[in-house]
Write a protein that holds these residues in place. Structure first.
Motif, PDB file in Angstrom:
ATOM      1  N   GLN A 120      25.031 -33.416  17.756  1.00  0.00           N
ATOM      2  CA  GLN A 120      26.011 -32.813  16.852  1.00  0.00           C
ATOM      3  C   GLN A 120      25.960 -33.434  15.457  1.00  0.00           C
ATOM      4  O   GLN A 120      26.940 -33.416  14.713  1.00  0.00           O
ATOM      5  N   SER A 121      24.799 -34.004  15.097  1.00  0.00           N
ATOM      6  CA  SER A 121      24.529 -34.553  13.755  1.00  0.00           C
ATOM      7  C   SER A 121      25.486 -35.671  13.353  1.00  0.00           C
ATOM      8  O   SER A 121      25.956 -35.734  12.221  1.00  0.00           O
ATOM      9  N   ARG A 122      25.752 -36.570  14.287  1.00  0.00           N
ATOM     10  CA  ARG A 122      26.507 -37.788  13.978  1.00  0.00           C
ATOM     11  C   ARG A 122      25.531 -38.949  14.098  1.00  0.00           C
ATOM     12  O   ARG A 122      24.616 -38.927  14.921  1.00  0.00           O
ATOM     13  N   ALA A 123      25.738 -39.960  13.254  1.00  0.00           N
ATOM     14  CA  ALA A 123      24.826 -41.106  13.245  1.00  0.00           C
ATOM     15  C   ALA A 123      25.609 -42.407  13.190  1.00  0.00           C
ATOM     16  O   ALA A 123      26.723 -42.458  12.668  1.00  0.00           O
ATOM     17  N   LEU A 124      25.007 -43.458  13.748  1.00  0.00           N
ATOM     18  CA  LEU A 124      25.609 -44.784  13.745  1.00  0.00           C
ATOM     19  C   LEU A 124      24.501 -45.807  13.601  1.00  0.00           C
ATOM     20  O   LEU A 124      23.442 -45.684  14.229  1.00  0.00           O
ATOM     21  N   ALA A 125      24.732 -46.802  12.750  1.00  0.00           N
ATOM     22  CA  ALA A 125      23.810 -47.928  12.593  1.00  0.00           C
ATOM     23  C   ALA A 125      24.576 -49.197  12.949  1.00  0.00           C
ATOM     24  O   ALA A 125      25.688 -49.407  12.470  1.00  0.00           O
ATOM     25  N   PHE A 126      23.990 -50.013  13.827  1.00  0.00           N
ATOM     26  CA  PHE A 126      24.635 -51.276  14.207  1.00  0.00           C
ATOM     27  C   PHE A 126      23.564 -52.351  14.367  1.00  0.00           C
ATOM     28  O   PHE A 126      22.369 -52.058  14.437  1.00  0.00           O
ATOM     29  N   ALA A 127      23.998 -53.589  14.435  1.00  0.00           N
ATOM     30  CA  ALA A 127      23.080 -54.728  14.517  1.00  0.00           C
ATOM     31  C   ALA A 127      22.348 -54.752  15.863  1.00  0.00           C
ATOM     32  O   ALA A 127      22.972 -54.569  16.912  1.00  0.00           O
ATOM     33  N   LEU A 128      21.053 -54.962  15.820  1.00  0.00           N
ATOM     34  CA  LEU A 128      20.237 -55.065  17.033  1.00  0.00           C
ATOM     35  C   LEU A 128      20.726 -56.216  17.909  1.00  0.00           C
ATOM     36  O   LEU A 128      20.662 -56.143  19.138  1.00  0.00           O
ATOM     37  N   SER A 129      21.274 -57.252  17.293  1.00  0.00           N
ATOM     38  CA  SER A 129      21.762 -58.417  18.034  1.00  0.00           C
ATOM     39  C   SER A 129      22.954 -58.078  18.938  1.00  0.00           C
ATOM     40  O   SER A 129      23.310 -58.869  19.808  1.00  0.00           O
ATOM     41  N   GLU A 130      23.578 -56.907  18.768  1.00  0.00           N
ATOM     42  CA  GLU A 130      24.701 -56.497  19.609  1.00  0.00           C
ATOM     43  C   GLU A 130      24.248 -55.990  20.978  1.00  0.00           C
ATOM     44  O   GLU A 130      25.070 -55.770  21.863  1.00  0.00           O
ATOM     45  N   LEU A 131      22.933 -55.796  21.154  1.00  0.00           N
ATOM     46  CA  LEU A 131      22.402 -55.317  22.441  1.00  0.00           C
ATOM     47  C   LEU A 131      21.900 -56.474  23.291  1.00  0.00           C
ATOM     48  O   LEU A 131      21.513 -57.512  22.765  1.00  0.00           O
ATOM     49  N   LYS A 132      21.881 -56.247  24.602  1.00  0.00           N
ATOM     50  CA  LYS A 132      21.364 -57.242  25.550  1.00  0.00           C
ATOM     51  C   LYS A 132      19.919 -56.932  25.892  1.00  0.00           C
ATOM     52  O   LYS A 132      19.509 -55.785  25.907  1.00  0.00           O
ATOM     53  N   GLU A 133      19.169 -57.971  26.230  1.00  0.00           N
ATOM     54  CA  GLU A 133      17.852 -57.778  26.819  1.00  0.00           C
ATOM     55  C   GLU A 133      18.060 -57.798  28.331  1.00  0.00           C
ATOM     56  O   GLU A 133      18.638 -58.740  28.870  1.00  0.00           O
TER      57      GLU A 133
ATOM     58  N   GLY B 206      30.239 -32.791  25.370  1.00  0.00           N
ATOM     59  CA  GLY B 206      29.148 -31.875  25.065  1.00  0.00           C
ATOM     60  C   GLY B 206      28.099 -32.422  24.112  1.00  0.00           C
ATOM     61  O   GLY B 206      27.097 -31.763  23.845  1.00  0.00           O
ATOM     62  N   ASP B 207      28.300 -33.610  23.557  1.00  0.00           N
ATOM     63  CA  ASP B 207      27.321 -34.208  22.646  1.00  0.00           C
ATOM     64  C   ASP B 207      26.378 -35.118  23.427  1.00  0.00           C
ATOM     65  O   ASP B 207      26.708 -35.568  24.524  1.00  0.00           O
ATOM     66  N   SER B 208      25.208 -35.384  22.886  1.00  0.00           N
ATOM     67  CA  SER B 208      24.260 -36.297  23.521  1.00  0.00           C
ATOM     68  C   SER B 208      23.402 -36.953  22.451  1.00  0.00           C
ATOM     69  O   SER B 208      23.285 -36.446  21.332  1.00  0.00           O
ATOM     70  N   VAL B 209      22.795 -38.067  22.799  1.00  0.00           N
ATOM     71  CA  VAL B 209      21.930 -38.791  21.864  1.00  0.00           C
ATOM     72  C   VAL B 209      20.570 -38.107  21.822  1.00  0.00           C
ATOM     73  O   VAL B 209      19.975 -37.811  22.849  1.00  0.00           O
ATOM     74  N   LEU B 210      20.093 -37.859  20.607  1.00  0.00           N
ATOM     75  CA  LEU B 210      18.758 -37.296  20.405  1.00  0.00           C
ATOM     76  C   LEU B 210      17.722 -38.381  20.185  1.00  0.00           C
ATOM     77  O   LEU B 210      16.590 -38.277  20.631  1.00  0.00           O
ATOM     78  N   SER B 211      18.138 -39.432  19.452  1.00  0.00           N
ATOM     79  CA  SER B 211      17.183 -40.471  19.087  1.00  0.00           C
ATOM     80  C   SER B 211      17.893 -41.791  18.848  1.00  0.00           C
ATOM     81  O   SER B 211      19.001 -41.822  18.304  1.00  0.00           O
ATOM     82  N   ALA B 212      17.244 -42.870  19.259  1.00  0.00           N
ATOM     83  CA  ALA B 212      17.713 -44.219  18.973  1.00  0.00           C
ATOM     84  C   ALA B 212      16.486 -45.038  18.595  1.00  0.00           C
ATOM     85  O   ALA B 212      15.517 -45.083  19.353  1.00  0.00           O
ATOM     86  N   VAL B 213      16.500 -45.633  17.399  1.00  0.00           N
ATOM     87  CA  VAL B 213      15.347 -46.399  16.926  1.00  0.00           C
ATOM     88  C   VAL B 213      15.796 -47.746  16.384  1.00  0.00           C
ATOM     89  O   VAL B 213      16.908 -47.883  15.875  1.00  0.00           O
ATOM     90  N   ALA B 214      14.918 -48.744  16.494  1.00  0.00           N
ATOM     91  CA  ALA B 214      15.151 -50.053  15.894  1.00  0.00           C
ATOM     92  C   ALA B 214      14.528 -50.022  14.503  1.00  0.00           C
ATOM     93  O   ALA B 214      13.400 -49.555  14.333  1.00  0.00           O
TER      94      ALA B 214
ATOM     95  N   PRO C 152      29.374 -38.324  10.478  1.00  0.00           N
ATOM     96  CA  PRO C 152      28.574 -37.096  10.398  1.00  0.00           C
ATOM     97  C   PRO C 152      27.507 -37.211   9.315  1.00  0.00           C
ATOM     98  O   PRO C 152      27.714 -37.842   8.281  1.00  0.00           O
ATOM     99  N   LEU C 153      26.362 -36.589   9.550  1.00  0.00           N
ATOM    100  CA  LEU C 153      25.313 -36.510   8.538  1.00  0.00           C
ATOM    101  C   LEU C 153      25.802 -35.602   7.415  1.00  0.00           C
ATOM    102  O   LEU C 153      26.716 -34.805   7.612  1.00  0.00           O
ATOM    103  N   PRO C 154      25.169 -35.707   6.228  1.00  0.00           N
ATOM    104  CA  PRO C 154      25.592 -34.849   5.115  1.00  0.00           C
ATOM    105  C   PRO C 154      25.538 -33.357   5.462  1.00  0.00           C
ATOM    106  O   PRO C 154      26.277 -32.572   4.917  1.00  0.00           O
TER     107      PRO C 154
ATOM    108  N   LYS D 164      24.391 -30.501   8.975  1.00  0.00           N
ATOM    109  CA  LYS D 164      23.887 -30.352  10.347  1.00  0.00           C
ATOM    110  C   LYS D 164      22.399 -30.060  10.278  1.00  0.00           C
ATOM    111  O   LYS D 164      21.969 -29.232   9.494  1.00  0.00           O
ATOM    112  N   VAL D 165      21.638 -30.747  11.108  1.00  0.00           N
ATOM    113  CA  VAL D 165      20.179 -30.611  11.054  1.00  0.00           C
ATOM    114  C   VAL D 165      19.614 -30.444  12.446  1.00  0.00           C
ATOM    115  O   VAL D 165      20.241 -30.819  13.434  1.00  0.00           O
ATOM    116  N   GLN D 166      18.421 -29.895  12.495  1.00  0.00           N
ATOM    117  CA  GLN D 166      17.653 -29.891  13.734  1.00  0.00           C
ATOM    118  C   GLN D 166      16.607 -30.987  13.567  1.00  0.00           C
ATOM    119  O   GLN D 166      15.714 -30.874  12.726  1.00  0.00           O
ATOM    120  N   LEU D 167      16.725 -32.045  14.328  1.00  0.00           N
ATOM    121  CA  LEU D 167      15.856 -33.211  14.198  1.00  0.00           C
ATOM    122  C   LEU D 167      14.476 -32.947  14.789  1.00  0.00           C
ATOM    123  O   LEU D 167      14.353 -32.437  15.899  1.00  0.00           O
TER     124      LEU D 167
END
Length: 189
Positions: A104-117, A132-140, A177-179, A181-184
């Motif tokens: 649904q064209s929402r984005a979040l950026a957070f610190a990589l250190s907040e995740l566990k190995e 009804g929303d789902s993650v399309l992509s997660a990148v470091a 929300p992104l500026p 709505k896009v199709q990634l």
């Protein structure tokens, strides 16, 4: 890795050499019923990946933890019935942030250190998803920007450069929300 989070291992020596179309993957491993392969990885055992599912959960894992000793694979990433595993993403050497984009064209950026190995499991919640929303992509991300390759309503492809600072928040928030709505099509960090 299949869509249900099961990992399979192949020795490169078992893959046919030469020309031609090769052999069916199902003759080398026992993929579970109705499962699609979402990613195939190769690399050093210590290489670290960002592993996630469309439900918004994930973790960091070295490639060695994805190895399976049996043809039927190994339960690795836990996803709910309506979710699917996303392709694991290599974590760049100097990565400090994670950028997550939803359907649904929402984005979040957070610190990589907040995740566990972790060795396996569901992981931690990346962001809070609406019904009804789902993650399309997660990148470091190692830099301060990401570039999205998108498809416009007209069908034309374009690039959208985003500053991570505009989407920065703590892990587990809703995201912004992104500026538009896009199709990634792709994300470049």
């Amino acid at each position: 890795l299949d869509q249900y989070g099961r990992c399979y291992s192949l020795d490169c020596a078992t893959l046919p050499g030469g020309r031609g179309e090769g052999v069916p993957l199902s003759s080398l491993i026992e993929v579970q019923e109705n499962a699609e392969i979402v990613a195939m990885l190769a690399g050093p055992a210590e290489q670290r990946y960002l592993v996630s599912g469309s439900g918004g959960y994930g973790f960091i894992a070295p490639l060695k933890e994805m190895l399976s000793r049996v043809r039927a694979g190994k339960a690795f990433l836990t996803v709910n019935e309506e979710e699917r595993a996303l392709p694991p993403v290599l974590i760049p050497e100097h990565a400090q942030q994670v950028f997550v984009l939803t359907q649904q064209s929402r984005a979040l950026a957070f610190a990589l250190s907040e995740l566990k190995e972790m060795n396996k499991g569901r992981g931690l919640q990346f962001l809070s998803l609406e019904e009804g929303d789902s993650v399309l992509s997660a990148v470091a991300v190692a830099g301060e920007r990401v570039v999205l390759t998108i498809r416009l309503r007209t069908g034309r492809e374009d690039e959208l450069s985003l500053s991570l600072a505009d989407f920065a928040a703590k892990r587990g928030r809703r995201g912004k929300p992104l500026p538009k709505k896009v199709q990634l099509l792709a994300v470049k960090a």
